[in-house]
Write a protein that holds these residues in place. Structure first.
Motif, PDB file in Angstrom:
ATOM      1  N   LEU A 112       0.827  -1.220   0.000  1.00 42.06           N
ATOM      2  CA  LEU A 112       0.000   0.000   0.000  1.00 42.06           C
ATOM      3  C   LEU A 112       0.853   1.259   0.000  1.00 42.06           C
ATOM      4  CD1 LEU A 112      -2.773  -1.074   2.558  1.00 42.06           C
ATOM      5  CD2 LEU A 112      -2.994  -0.826   0.070  1.00 42.06           C
ATOM      6  N   LEU A 113       1.962   1.244   0.741  1.00 41.80           N
ATOM      7  CA  LEU A 113       2.856   2.408   0.785  1.00 41.80           C
ATOM      8  C   LEU A 113       3.468   2.677  -0.588  1.00 41.80           C
ATOM      9  CD1 LEU A 113       4.167   4.566   2.560  1.00 41.80           C
ATOM     10  CD2 LEU A 113       6.033   2.953   3.017  1.00 41.80           C
ATOM     11  N   VAL A 114       3.905   1.625  -1.251  1.00 43.12           N
ATOM     12  CA  VAL A 114       4.495   1.782  -2.590  1.00 43.12           C
ATOM     13  C   VAL A 114       3.444   2.307  -3.581  1.00 43.12           C
ATOM     14  CG1 VAL A 114       5.467   0.526  -4.561  1.00 43.12           C
ATOM     15  CG2 VAL A 114       6.291   0.061  -2.244  1.00 43.12           C
ATOM     16  N   LEU A 115       2.222   1.765  -3.510  1.00 43.46           N
ATOM     17  CA  LEU A 115       1.150   2.241  -4.401  1.00 43.46           C
ATOM     18  C   LEU A 115       0.845   3.719  -4.168  1.00 43.46           C
ATOM     19  CD1 LEU A 115      -1.334  -0.780  -4.351  1.00 43.46           C
ATOM     20  CD2 LEU A 115       0.038   0.021  -6.287  1.00 43.46           C
ATOM     21  N   PHE A 116       0.850   4.128  -2.882  1.00 41.55           N
ATOM     22  CA  PHE A 116       0.583   5.539  -2.576  1.00 41.55           C
ATOM     23  C   PHE A 116       1.622   6.448  -3.214  1.00 41.55           C
ATOM     24  CE2 PHE A 116       1.793   9.130   0.128  1.00 41.55           C
ATOM     25  CZ  PHE A 116       0.628   9.880   0.071  1.00 41.55           C
ATOM     26  N   TRP A 117       2.893   6.130  -3.032  1.00 42.31           N
ATOM     27  CA  TRP A 117       3.953   6.998  -3.569  1.00 42.31           C
ATOM     28  C   TRP A 117       4.002   6.958  -5.094  1.00 42.31           C
ATOM     29  CZ3 TRP A 117       5.748  10.861  -1.141  1.00 42.31           C
ATOM     30  CH2 TRP A 117       5.862  10.853   0.250  1.00 42.31           C
ATOM     31  N   LEU A 118       3.703   5.802  -5.682  1.00 40.17           N
ATOM     32  CA  LEU A 118       3.642   5.742  -7.140  1.00 40.17           C
ATOM     33  C   LEU A 118       2.517   6.635  -7.678  1.00 40.17           C
ATOM     34  CD1 LEU A 118       4.264   1.941  -7.891  1.00 40.17           C
ATOM     35  CD2 LEU A 118       5.795   3.869  -8.414  1.00 40.17           C
ATOM     36  N   GLY A 119       1.355   6.600  -6.987  1.00 40.63           N
ATOM     37  CA  GLY A 119       0.252   7.464  -7.402  1.00 40.63           C
ATOM     38  C   GLY A 119       0.580   8.936  -7.245  1.00 40.63           C
ATOM     39  N   VAL A 139       3.766  22.369 -18.528  1.00 41.23           N
ATOM     40  CA  VAL A 139       4.737  22.555 -19.610  1.00 41.23           C
ATOM     41  C   VAL A 139       4.052  22.705 -20.959  1.00 41.23           C
ATOM     42  CG1 VAL A 139       6.590  21.409 -20.898  1.00 41.23           C
ATOM     43  CG2 VAL A 139       6.605  21.381 -18.398  1.00 41.23           C
ATOM     44  N   GLN A 140       2.999  21.930 -21.181  1.00 43.46           N
ATOM     45  CA  GLN A 140       2.340  21.933 -22.478  1.00 43.46           C
ATOM     46  C   GLN A 140       1.302  23.049 -22.625  1.00 43.46           C
ATOM     47  OE1 GLN A 140       0.730  18.019 -23.084  1.00 43.46           O
ATOM     48  NE2 GLN A 140       2.737  17.033 -23.195  1.00 43.46           N
ATOM     49  N   ALA A 141       0.864  23.642 -21.493  1.00 41.72           N
ATOM     50  CA  ALA A 141      -0.152  24.699 -21.570  1.00 41.72           C
ATOM     51  C   ALA A 141       0.433  25.954 -22.210  1.00 41.72           C
ATOM     52  CB  ALA A 141      -0.668  25.033 -20.170  1.00 41.72           C
ATOM     53  N   PRO A 142      -0.367  26.723 -22.947  1.00 45.49           N
ATOM     54  CA  PRO A 142       0.123  27.962 -23.559  1.00 45.49           C
ATOM     55  C   PRO A 142       0.586  28.939 -22.485  1.00 45.49           C
ATOM     56  CG  PRO A 142      -2.030  27.343 -24.433  1.00 45.49           C
ATOM     57  CD  PRO A 142      -1.771  26.444 -23.281  1.00 45.49           C
ATOM     58  N   ARG A 143       1.738  29.557 -22.737  1.00 41.57           N
ATOM     59  CA  ARG A 143       2.273  30.521 -21.785  1.00 41.57           C
ATOM     60  C   ARG A 143       1.522  31.842 -21.892  1.00 41.57           C
ATOM     61  NH1 ARG A 143       7.504  29.208 -20.023  1.00 41.57           N
ATOM     62  NH2 ARG A 143       7.599  26.949 -19.826  1.00 41.57           N
ATOM     63  N   CYS A 144       1.163  32.433 -20.741  1.00 46.62           N
ATOM     64  CA  CYS A 144       0.535  33.743 -20.737  1.00 46.62           C
ATOM     65  C   CYS A 144       1.602  34.821 -20.899  1.00 46.62           C
ATOM     66  CB  CYS A 144      -0.242  33.962 -19.433  1.00 46.62           C
ATOM     67  SG  CYS A 144      -1.660  32.871 -19.229  1.00 46.62           S
ATOM     68  N   LYS A 145       1.307  35.788 -21.739  1.00 44.93           N
ATOM     69  CA  LYS A 145       2.240  36.888 -21.929  1.00 44.93           C
ATOM     70  C   LYS A 145       2.267  37.750 -20.667  1.00 44.93           C
ATOM     71  CE  LYS A 145       2.195  39.193 -25.728  1.00 44.93           C
ATOM     72  NZ  LYS A 145       1.723  39.979 -26.905  1.00 44.93           N
ATOM     73  N   ALA A 156       3.868  14.201 -11.907  1.00 38.91           N
ATOM     74  CA  ALA A 156       4.367  14.212 -13.284  1.00 38.91           C
ATOM     75  C   ALA A 156       3.298  14.710 -14.252  1.00 38.91           C
ATOM     76  CB  ALA A 156       4.822  12.803 -13.670  1.00 38.91           C
ATOM     77  N   GLY A 157       2.044  14.304 -14.008  1.00 38.28           N
ATOM     78  CA  GLY A 157       0.954  14.769 -14.869  1.00 38.28           C
ATOM     79  C   GLY A 157       0.755  16.273 -14.778  1.00 38.28           C
ATOM     80  N   ALA A 158       0.835  16.790 -13.536  1.00 36.85           N
ATOM     81  CA  ALA A 158       0.677  18.231 -13.352  1.00 36.85           C
ATOM     82  C   ALA A 158       1.786  19.002 -14.056  1.00 36.85           C
ATOM     83  CB  ALA A 158       0.654  18.569 -11.865  1.00 36.85           C
ATOM     84  N   ILE A 159       3.005  18.476 -13.966  1.00 34.13           N
ATOM     85  CA  ILE A 159       4.142  19.133 -14.631  1.00 34.13           C
ATOM     86  C   ILE A 159       3.954  19.133 -16.141  1.00 34.13           C
ATOM     87  CG2 ILE A 159       6.615  18.955 -15.102  1.00 34.13           C
ATOM     88  CD1 ILE A 159       6.952  17.892 -12.232  1.00 34.13           C
TER      89      ILE A 159
END
Length: 498
Positions: free
Chosen positions: A72-79, A92-98, A85-88
């Motif tokens: 369970l601990l390993v699953l928590f940290w993997l999630g 990164v892919q979102a359009p940059r605001c001027k 990583a998804g948020a990053i």
């Protein structure tokens, strides 16, 4: 015990049973036929008291539970790592605001000129203070007052730029006006044009009064004035004293910058561009917009000034002390058409008192305050005039509100879309904000505009219009071939295409 005694006991028991009632009831604790009645507790649920601490510790240490906890601990940290990583990736892919460009207070909305404070109200500077709530409702960001200093027309020896003409009020009244205006988020600029009632604004020799002007700028800025305005700026900007005057305004206390403003008339677009570069003025009213000029020429003027200078230094006005009121400059064209133009150009719109209701040159400004009281029904003409002026003022207020809120109108790019001898259309757009399309036709005939730009959608929403019958507010209109009636203007918007 003998046999006779046993027989007696049996007989007695039988006699007792015979004495029992015949209702079927039995004495407490017994059943018929001698059976014993047993009471069963009503609550037969077995309560679980849990494991003791020692039992829990013993179970927790078993191999199965240890492996389960680690899984369970390993699953928590993997999630958690996966979500990070998804948020990053999204970031990164979102359009940059001027980044928002640097904005000063005179770029955040309209400026309002009160050339004659006694004509504006019947109580001079005190009367202006009493009207601050009204000006705040009109979305005014700064007032350009006066001139109010002491001078006799065409007599330079009488000039005193640091004293207020008693006809307009006193310095204490100006201080009170400054304090209240600042509390309302409104700035005050003093017009220090020396010979404002004479033939030549600078007595035909600006150098002779340059030192007194420099001293006056220092004096009034120390009193809390937010800026200084100078008419016919080119006259003083060409003197040797100008760098020392202009340098005063480069100083700031770190919270609010003071402004050096000016106006020019009769100069070509190239001369205006040169003056902007050489003078270092914060805001210049160019006087280049002219209702009588073809739309093609106006588009060229706007484009040249916009492409060569920061729009924060561009001021647009069609009225003033020497030009007269906006309604008098364009009597054949609906006033709201020029309201639409001035509010949507790249730069700062500057209006004179009375422009918001359509007063003509020579009309008393008191007519603005008469709008607050209902006209008599018996006077049909007065009632019609009042209704029209109120509608013009509401239109003015709505445009001022959009100018102050919409980024595309505040500091967006200017893109020319269409121009003809009597019409003009352009875009204002900023990064991922709402886009605005402005179309104006001051001619006597309808015009069909073919608008070409990769940013344009098939249709746009009407935000303000002078032709509510054919272009109603909040309705969608096609942009493929935009038709505009004579003497009409429309402001459209559409979302960022993404």
């Amino acid at each position: 015990m003998n046999k006779d005694d046993d027989m007696k006991d049996v007989e007695l028991n039988e006699m007792d049973q015979e004495k029992q009632p015949m209702t079927g009831e039995t004495p407490t604790g017994t059943e018929k036929n001698g059976s014993v009645k047993v009471k069963v507790p009503e609550d037969t649920e077995v309560k679980f008291t849990g494991l003791s601490k020692e039992e829990l510790m013993k179970v927790a240490g078993t191999t199965g539970w240890v492996r389960t906890r680690w899984a369970l601990l390993v699953l928590f940290w993997l999630g958690w790592v996966g979500m990070l990583a998804g948020a990053i990736m999204i970031i990164v892919q979102a359009p940059r605001c001027k980044p928002i460009p640097e904005m000063n207070w005179w770029n955040e909305g309209l400026l309002y000129q009160i050339s004659d404070v006694n004509a504006f109200t019947d109580n001079g500077l005190k009367g202006v203070e009493d009207k601050l709530d009204y000006l705040n409702q009109m979305k005014v960001k700064g007032l350009v007052l006066g001139p109010i200093h002491t001078v006799q027309a065409d007599h330079p020896s009488t000039l005193d730029l640091t004293s207020i003409n008693p006809e307009f009020g006193s310095e204490s009244q100006l201080t009170s006006l400054l304090d209240r205006a600042h509390r309302k988020g409104m700035s005050i600029v003093l017009d220090l044009t020396p010979n404002y009632e004479g033939v030549a604004a600078w007595f035909n020799n600006a150098a002779t009064v340059a030192e007194r002007l420099r001293e006056a700028c220092v004096y009034w800025l120390s009193k809390g004035v937010d800026g200084i305005f100078l008419s016919q700026l080119a006259d003083i900007a060409n003197t040797d004293a100008w760098p020392s005057i202009q340098g005063i305004f480069n100083q700031t206390d770190g919270t609010k910058k003071t402004a050096l403003m000016g106006s020019v008339t009769g100069l070509s677009v190239d001369e205006v561009s040169l003056l902007l570069n050489r003078s270092g003025v914060d805001l210049l009213l160019t006087g280049l917009l002219d209702p009588a000029e073809p739309g093609v020429k106006q588009a060229q003027v706007i484009q040249k000034l916009y492409s060569g200078h920061l729009q924060t230094s561009l001021g647009w006005s069609l009225s003033g002390r020497t030009l007269g009121s906006l309604a008098s400059r364009s009597p054949a064209v609906p006033l709201r058409l020029f309201h639409t133009l001035l509010f949507t150009l790249p730069g700062t719109p500057v209006f004179s008192a009375g422009d918001e209701v359509g007063l003509k040159t020579g009309e008393k400004l008191e007519a603005m305050w008469d709008l607050e009281s209902k006209a008599e029904d018996a006077n049909a003409t007065a009632k019609t005039v009042q209704e029209e002026r109120t509608a013009v003022r509401d239109f003015f207020k709505a445009l001022g509100d959009m100018k102050g809120k919409e980024r595309s109108l505040l500091h967006g790019e200017f893109v020319s879309l269409y121009s003809s001898p009597t019409s003009l259309a352009f875009l204002r757009l900023w990064d991922q904000s709402e886009r605005f399309l402005v179309a104006l036709n001051w001619g006597n005939d309808s015009v069909t505009m073919t608008l070409m730009n990769s940013d344009l959608p098939a249709e746009a929403r009407v935000r303000a219009t002078t032709d509510a019958e054919n272009l109603a507010v909040d309705h969608k209109v096609s942009l493929e071939k935009l038709e505009l009636g004579p003497k009409q203007a429309v402001l459209l918007s559409y979302p960022y295409p993404g």
